[in-house]
Design a protein around this motif. Structure first.
Motif, PDB file in Angstrom:
ATOM      1  N   VAL A   1      -0.549   6.689  -4.479  1.00  0.00           N
ATOM      2  CA  VAL A   1      -0.565   5.232  -4.659  1.00  0.00           C
ATOM      3  C   VAL A   1      -1.768   4.821  -5.499  1.00  0.00           C
ATOM      4  CG1 VAL A   1      -0.900   3.041  -3.431  1.00  0.00           C
ATOM      5  CG2 VAL A   1       0.736   4.721  -2.556  1.00  0.00           C
ATOM      6  N   ASP A   2      -2.930   5.353  -5.173  1.00  0.00           N
ATOM      7  CA  ASP A   2      -4.160   4.948  -5.840  1.00  0.00           C
ATOM      8  C   ASP A   2      -4.185   5.335  -7.322  1.00  0.00           C
ATOM      9  OD1 ASP A   2      -6.749   3.670  -5.509  1.00  0.00           O
ATOM     10  OD2 ASP A   2      -7.608   5.665  -5.859  1.00  0.00           O
ATOM     11  N   SER A   3      -3.444   6.366  -7.680  1.00  0.00           N
ATOM     12  CA  SER A   3      -3.434   6.799  -9.084  1.00  0.00           C
ATOM     13  C   SER A   3      -2.433   6.023  -9.934  1.00  0.00           C
ATOM     14  CB  SER A   3      -3.130   8.299  -9.176  1.00  0.00           C
ATOM     15  OG  SER A   3      -1.787   8.553  -8.790  1.00  0.00           O
ATOM     16  N   ASP A   4      -1.615   5.188  -9.309  1.00  0.00           N
ATOM     17  CA  ASP A   4      -0.594   4.422 -10.021  1.00  0.00           C
ATOM     18  C   ASP A   4      -1.133   3.016 -10.308  1.00  0.00           C
ATOM     19  OD1 ASP A   4       1.605   2.891 -10.833  1.00  0.00           O
ATOM     20  OD2 ASP A   4       2.946   3.752  -9.333  1.00  0.00           O
ATOM     21  N   PRO A   5      -1.286   2.638 -11.580  1.00  0.00           N
ATOM     22  CA  PRO A   5      -1.856   1.323 -11.887  1.00  0.00           C
ATOM     23  C   PRO A   5      -0.963   0.150 -11.467  1.00  0.00           C
ATOM     24  CG  PRO A   5      -1.105   2.405 -13.887  1.00  0.00           C
ATOM     25  CD  PRO A   5      -0.982   3.410 -12.779  1.00  0.00           C
ATOM     26  N   LYS A   6       0.270   0.400 -11.085  1.00  0.00           N
ATOM     27  CA  LYS A   6       1.161  -0.667 -10.634  1.00  0.00           C
ATOM     28  C   LYS A   6       1.158  -0.819  -9.110  1.00  0.00           C
ATOM     29  CE  LYS A   6       4.078  -0.754 -14.658  1.00  0.00           C
ATOM     30  NZ  LYS A   6       3.386  -1.881 -15.245  1.00  0.00           N
ATOM     31  N   GLN A   7       0.259  -0.108  -8.450  1.00  0.00           N
ATOM     32  CA  GLN A   7       0.135  -0.153  -6.994  1.00  0.00           C
ATOM     33  C   GLN A   7      -1.251  -0.641  -6.611  1.00  0.00           C
ATOM     34  OE1 GLN A   7       2.531   0.839  -4.800  1.00  0.00           O
ATOM     35  NE2 GLN A   7       3.945   1.833  -6.220  1.00  0.00           N
ATOM     36  N   PHE A   8      -1.311  -1.498  -5.608  1.00  0.00           N
ATOM     37  CA  PHE A   8      -2.582  -1.988  -5.096  1.00  0.00           C
ATOM     38  C   PHE A   8      -2.542  -1.899  -3.574  1.00  0.00           C
ATOM     39  CE2 PHE A   8      -1.672  -4.089  -9.050  1.00  0.00           C
ATOM     40  CZ  PHE A   8      -2.854  -3.957  -9.763  1.00  0.00           C
ATOM     41  N   LEU A   9      -3.258  -0.953  -3.027  1.00  0.00           N
ATOM     42  CA  LEU A   9      -3.400  -0.855  -1.582  1.00  0.00           C
ATOM     43  C   LEU A   9      -4.708  -1.563  -1.248  1.00  0.00           C
ATOM     44  CD1 LEU A   9      -2.318   0.222   1.089  1.00  0.00           C
ATOM     45  CD2 LEU A   9      -3.589   2.333   0.650  1.00  0.00           C
ATOM     46  N   ALA A  10      -4.596  -2.650  -0.527  1.00  0.00           N
ATOM     47  CA  ALA A  10      -5.761  -3.493  -0.246  1.00  0.00           C
ATOM     48  C   ALA A  10      -6.116  -3.447   1.228  1.00  0.00           C
ATOM     49  CB  ALA A  10      -5.468  -4.935  -0.655  1.00  0.00           C
ATOM     50  N   VAL A  11      -7.393  -3.684   1.496  1.00  0.00           N
ATOM     51  CA  VAL A  11      -7.865  -3.848   2.862  1.00  0.00           C
ATOM     52  C   VAL A  11      -8.672  -5.138   2.952  1.00  0.00           C
ATOM     53  CG1 VAL A  11      -7.884  -1.396   3.480  1.00  0.00           C
ATOM     54  CG2 VAL A  11      -9.931  -2.431   2.472  1.00  0.00           C
ATOM     55  N   ALA A  12      -8.657  -5.716   4.130  1.00  0.00           N
ATOM     56  CA  ALA A  12      -9.514  -6.860   4.452  1.00  0.00           C
ATOM     57  C   ALA A  12     -10.576  -6.329   5.401  1.00  0.00           C
ATOM     58  CB  ALA A  12      -8.703  -7.969   5.107  1.00  0.00           C
ATOM     59  N   GLU A  13     -11.822  -6.499   5.006  1.00  0.00           N
ATOM     60  CA  GLU A  13     -12.931  -5.893   5.731  1.00  0.00           C
ATOM     61  C   GLU A  13     -13.945  -6.961   6.122  1.00  0.00           C
ATOM     62  OE1 GLU A  13     -15.445  -1.941   4.850  1.00  0.00           O
ATOM     63  OE2 GLU A  13     -15.558  -3.434   3.260  1.00  0.00           O
ATOM     64  N   ARG A  14     -14.440  -6.842   7.343  1.00  0.00           N
ATOM     65  CA  ARG A  14     -15.565  -7.684   7.801  1.00  0.00           C
ATOM     66  C   ARG A  14     -16.630  -6.733   8.316  1.00  0.00           C
ATOM     67  NH1 ARG A  14     -14.531 -12.148  12.174  1.00  0.00           N
ATOM     68  NH2 ARG A  14     -13.963 -10.295  13.351  1.00  0.00           N
ATOM     69  N   GLY A  15     -17.780  -6.762   7.671  1.00  0.00           N
ATOM     70  CA  GLY A  15     -18.795  -5.763   8.008  1.00  0.00           C
ATOM     71  C   GLY A  15     -18.256  -4.393   7.643  1.00  0.00           C
ATOM     72  N   ALA A  16     -18.245  -3.503   8.596  1.00  0.00           N
ATOM     73  CA  ALA A  16     -17.707  -2.163   8.363  1.00  0.00           C
ATOM     74  C   ALA A  16     -16.328  -1.995   8.993  1.00  0.00           C
ATOM     75  CB  ALA A  16     -18.670  -1.120   8.931  1.00  0.00           C
ATOM     76  N   GLU A  17     -15.718  -3.091   9.466  1.00  0.00           N
ATOM     77  CA  GLU A  17     -14.438  -2.999  10.174  1.00  0.00           C
ATOM     78  C   GLU A  17     -13.278  -3.443   9.283  1.00  0.00           C
ATOM     79  OE1 GLU A  17     -12.380  -4.424  14.382  1.00  0.00           O
ATOM     80  OE2 GLU A  17     -14.107  -5.535  13.617  1.00  0.00           O
ATOM     81  N   ILE A  18     -12.276  -2.587   9.186  1.00  0.00           N
ATOM     82  CA  ILE A  18     -11.049  -2.912   8.470  1.00  0.00           C
ATOM     83  C   ILE A  18     -10.164  -3.709   9.431  1.00  0.00           C
ATOM     84  CG2 ILE A  18      -8.999  -2.000   7.306  1.00  0.00           C
ATOM     85  CD1 ILE A  18     -11.648  -1.459   5.822  1.00  0.00           C
TER      86      ILE A  18
END
Length: 155
Positions: free
Chosen positions: A46-63
Motif C-alpha cells: 500500500v505504502d509504495s503505491d502513490p494512489k493509496q493513502f493509509l492514514a492514522v490519527a494520532e494524539r501524543g504517541a497514541e494511534i
C-alpha cells in the motif's frame, strides 16, 4: 480533540492499526494482531503505491484512528477519478468525540486535492451505527454491494 495529527502511516504504526481493525465484532473474527507479517507485507505494498493513502490519527504517541484512501481512475463519469474509503476505524474510547468526522473530512479534502469527482465507501450491512455516521457526514446509500470471497473466508 484539537491535539490530533492526521498523517500518513508508517510501518511502526501497523500494530496499532491492526489492533483498531480487530477491535469490533467483525474484525475480531478475521484479524490476528499477534501475527503481523501479512499486515506488514500489505502495508509495504500500500505504502509504495502513490494512489493509496493509509492514514492514522494520532494524539501524543497514541494511534486513535485510521483509514485507507484509494484513488481510482476510470472511464466512467467522463474519465473521472473516484476516491474509495476503506477501513475507517476509531478506538473505542475515542468514539463520539468527533475524530471519525475529522478523519473522513481529511480524506475528502485529499480526494478533492487529487481532482476526484466523488468519494465512495462500503460498510458492512450490519454496521448500522456506521451508516448513520456516514449519512450525517453527507454520504448517501446509493448502491448495493456484493462480495465474492476468494480465500475461503467470509465477506
Amino acid at each position: 480533540m484539537t491535539d490530533i495529527e492526521i498523517r500518513r502511516a508508517t510501518s511502526d504504526d501497523v500494530p496499532a492499526i491492526v489492533a483498531l481493525l480487530a477491535d469490533d465484532d467483525l474484525g475480531a473474527a478475521r484479524e490476528t494482531p499477534d501475527e503481523l507479517a501479512p499486515y506488514l507485507a500489505a502495508f509495504h505494498e500500500v505504502d509504495s503505491d502513490p494512489k493509496q493513502f493509509l492514514a492514522v490519527a494520532e494524539r501524543g504517541a497514541e494511534i486513535l484512528g485510521t483509514l485507507q484512501l484509494t484513488l481510482l481512475p476510470g472511464l466512467s463519469h467522463r474519465g473521472g477519478t473516484r476516491a474509495q474509503l476503506e477501513n475507517v476505524r476509531v478506538a473505542a474510547h475515542a468514539r463520539g468525540l468527533g475524530l471519525g468526522g475529522r478523519l473522513v473530512s481529511w480524506a475528502v479534502a485529499r480526494a478533492r486535492q487529487h481532482g476526484c469527482r466523488m468519494v465512495k465507501l462500503t460498510s458492512s450491512a450490519t454496521r448500522q451505527r456506521a451508516h448513520r455516521f456516514y449519512e450525517r457526514l453527507g454520504f448517501g446509500a446509493s448502491h448495493t454491494g456484493y462480495t465474492l470471497a476468494l480465500d475461503g473466508g467470509g465477506p
